[in-house]
Scaffold this active site. Structure first.
Site, PDB file in Angstrom:
ATOM      1  N   ASP A 309       0.865  -1.181   0.000  1.00  0.00           N
ATOM      2  CA  ASP A 309       0.000   0.000   0.000  1.00  0.00           C
ATOM      3  C   ASP A 309       0.901   1.231   0.000  1.00  0.00           C
ATOM      4  O   ASP A 309       2.052   1.163   0.451  1.00  0.00           O
ATOM      5  CB  ASP A 309      -0.905  -0.019   1.229  1.00  0.00           C
ATOM      6  CG  ASP A 309      -1.834   1.174   1.264  1.00  0.00           C
ATOM      7  OD1 ASP A 309      -2.247   1.633   0.186  1.00  0.00           O
ATOM      8  OD2 ASP A 309      -2.127   1.654   2.378  1.00  0.00           O
ATOM      9  N   ASP A 311      -0.079   5.106   0.697  1.00  0.00           N
ATOM     10  CA  ASP A 311      -0.293   6.096   1.758  1.00  0.00           C
ATOM     11  C   ASP A 311      -0.328   5.431   3.129  1.00  0.00           C
ATOM     12  O   ASP A 311      -0.967   4.389   3.325  1.00  0.00           O
ATOM     13  CB  ASP A 311      -1.612   6.847   1.524  1.00  0.00           C
ATOM     14  CG  ASP A 311      -1.507   7.826   0.360  1.00  0.00           C
ATOM     15  OD1 ASP A 311      -0.380   8.030  -0.113  1.00  0.00           O
ATOM     16  OD2 ASP A 311      -2.548   8.351  -0.082  1.00  0.00           O
TER      17      ASP A 311
END
Length: 573
Positions: A309, A311
């Site tokens: 991922d 952010d």
């Protein structure tokens, strides 16, 4: 006279003894004869002795048929004597009197060569093993060990044979051979015709091909530890037609005698079937990704894929804008939020100015190659994107529509041109994002990144250690899945200096389809034999990882990043 009246009370005697008795009595009762021959007086005086001997109460007369063949061994009685036991026809071996072993031996099935027998030619007539030349049995002799076969097809098949096998004095083992097939003369099998055994197949002199794969043979035999006779080894062979025969090494196994369990033609691996099926079921809007999947030459060598991922996992961005990071770690909210807003401004500047975000915002794609199939390969060096009349407000990336201008073939081609240009710009500036900025903006970016690194306590630097370690492995790859739209996500990766870590073909946007569907696309690309590790902070990637049975490494603070790097250094991941 009294003696004559007592005669009927005597027991029954044999015919000859009755005659001799009557003569003796008549001689005694005749006075004339006794006067002439003095010897009769002596016989008469001995009469009580003869009566005592001849009187027998338990003597039963028998006929000649009551005597067994043991008393008349010179006469053959076929209905009494057992069938002569067959004896081995091989020289130099012990003669056995029975067809049953006196001592039971356990059967140990094995697929490899058994007990030192040479792998090629040892079981064929005329080949010389250690014990000497094997003689083909003559019709007058009986072979102890013979092989029986049963034809399973009416067509001539090279897999049905009958041939003598060298007997073993110790163990009865299942014999499997992959030697070259040869024609066996009928005389080698005809020797068993005189034995009281089931029907045997006599070989013809048909010509067969020289060699067939060993996978078409199956061996049948007992699989328990009961006593087994070494006198008869029955082998059944199952084969296909020679025209469709093909090796299947991966499917070889021992058969239990059932033709349905015999190995057949080699089949496609499940992973390849899954990949092909998943690609066929893809919607038309994802056609372009096949080209991107085919460009990766190292996909077949991969062992592990790390799904990251973006952010709050690799970089700190969203929590800077909301101030949650400042609140969690006790930072100045004004400075933190200001840094976040400045980075956001630069992200959209690069996206709008260089990556056509104004045109592509309404027709976002999951992957940069999703529309590559609509690209005709036109040279774009002198192409004017500002005057081609493209408008992305109404297309929404829908494929296959030819009605009107938007969404038609021409519109799709112009859309593909833009994504091709985005890829070229990304590849050109992935290691030097300053080339997209003016000198003033380039310096501002450098100061901003240093400031954010201080505010986040080297969050990005800690994550980079794990990313670079994975990148250094030849059999591992980093893949990025983000909920940001694809074009802004590409700009964000460039501005944070991650372009060399994530090639553009390894970046996916889950804005339209969600992370679970993104994971499905990635699995269809790399295959199911690869190990996937999901690294993230949110519930959506955790649920998607659980759905696909992938391990999930949660990142919530700096300690999680440090532990991840240690696990990678120790080869735990």
């Amino acid at each position: 006279m009294e003696e004559e009246q007592d005669l009927p009370e005597q027991p029954v005697k044999k015919a000859k003894m009755q005659e001799s008795g009557e003569q003796t009595i008549s001689q005694v009762s005749n006075p004339d004869v006794s006067d002439q021959k003095p010897e009769t007086s002596s016989l008469a005086s001995n009469l009580p002795m003869s009566e005592e001997i001849m009187t027998c109460t338990d003597y039963i007369p028998r006929s000649s048929n009551d005597y067994t063949s043991q008393m008349y061994s010179a006469k053959p009685y076929a209905h009494i004597l057992s069938v002569p036991v067959s004896e081995t026809a091989y020289p130099g071996q012990t003669q056995y009197q029975t067809l049953q072993q006196t001592q039971p031996y356990a059967v140990y099935p094995q697929a490899t060569q058994t007990y030192g027998l040479p792998p090629f030619g040892a079981l064929w007539p005329g080949m010389k093993p250690e014990s000497g030349l094997i003689q083909t049995p003559s019709p007058s002799q009986h072979s102890v060990l013979t092989c029986t076969t049963g034809l399973t097809t009416s067509q001539p098949s090279p897999a049905h044979y009958s041939y003598p096998i060298q007997a073993s004095s110790t163990n009865a083992s299942l014999i499997s051979t992959s030697s070259t097939i040869a024609n066996i003369p009928a005389a080698a099998v005809a020797s068993i015709s005189n034995q009281d055994y089931p029907t045997y197949t006599i070989l013809g002199q048909n010509q067969y091909q020289a060699c067939y794969p060993s996978s078409s043979f199956g061996v049948t035999g007992q699989t328990n530890s009961d006593a087994e006779s070494t006198t008869l080894a029955a082998t059944t062979y199952q084969s296909e037609k020679p025209s469709v025969m093909a090796p299947a090494p991966a499917a070889q196994r021992l058969s239990s005698g059932d033709p349905s369990t015999s190995p057949s033609l080699s089949q496609t691996t499940p992973s390849k079937d899954t990949d092909d099926q998943s690609r066929k079921n893809m919607t038309s809007k994802n056609r372009g990704k096949r080209k991107a999947d085919a460009t990766s030459s190292q996909d077949s060598e991969l062992e592990r894929v790390f799904l990251w991922d973006l952010d709050e996992t690799i970089i700190i961005f969203h929590s800077l804008l909301t101030g949650s990071y400042a609140q969690k770690y006790g930072k100045d909210p004004t400075v933190v939020i200001g840094s976040g807003l400045t980075m956001e401004e630069m992200i959209f500047e690069v996206a709008d100015t260089h990556l056509f975000f104004n045109d592509l915002e309404e027709c976002d794609q999951v992957h940069v190659e999703d529309v590559a199939s609509d690209d005709n390969g036109q040279d774009l060096s002198n192409y004017s994107f500002s005057t081609d009349g493209f408008s992305g407000s109404g297309g929404s990336g829908s494929h296959g529509s030819s009605v009107g201008v938007q969404g038609g073939v021409d519109w799709m081609r112009k859309l593909a041109f833009r994504y091709r240009k985005v890829r070229e710009i990304y590849d050109k500036h992935k290691s030097n994002v300053g080339g997209l900025l003016s000198p003033q903006r380039k310096e501002a970016l450098q100061r901003l990144r240093a400031e954010i690194e201080v505010l986040t306590d080297s969050w990005l630097g800690t994550a980079l250690k794990s990313l670079l370690l994975i990148q250094s492995r030849k059999n591992c790859v980093n893949v990025l899945i983000t909920t940001t739209q694809l074009v802004p996500a590409l700009a964000k990766v460039l501005l944070y200096g991650l372009g060399e870590i994530f090639p553009i073909e390894n970046i996916y946007s889950a804005t339209k389809i969600g992370k679970e569907s993104c994971f499905e696309r990635i699995v269809s690309r790399f295959g199911k034999k690869v190990t996937y590790v999901v690294i993230g902070d949110g519930r959506d990637e955790e649920i998607a990882a659980k759905q696909h049975n992938m391990p999930f490494w949660r990142i919530t603070n700096h300690g999680d990043l440090v532990s991840l790097h240690q696990a990678l250094e120790l080869d735990f991941l």
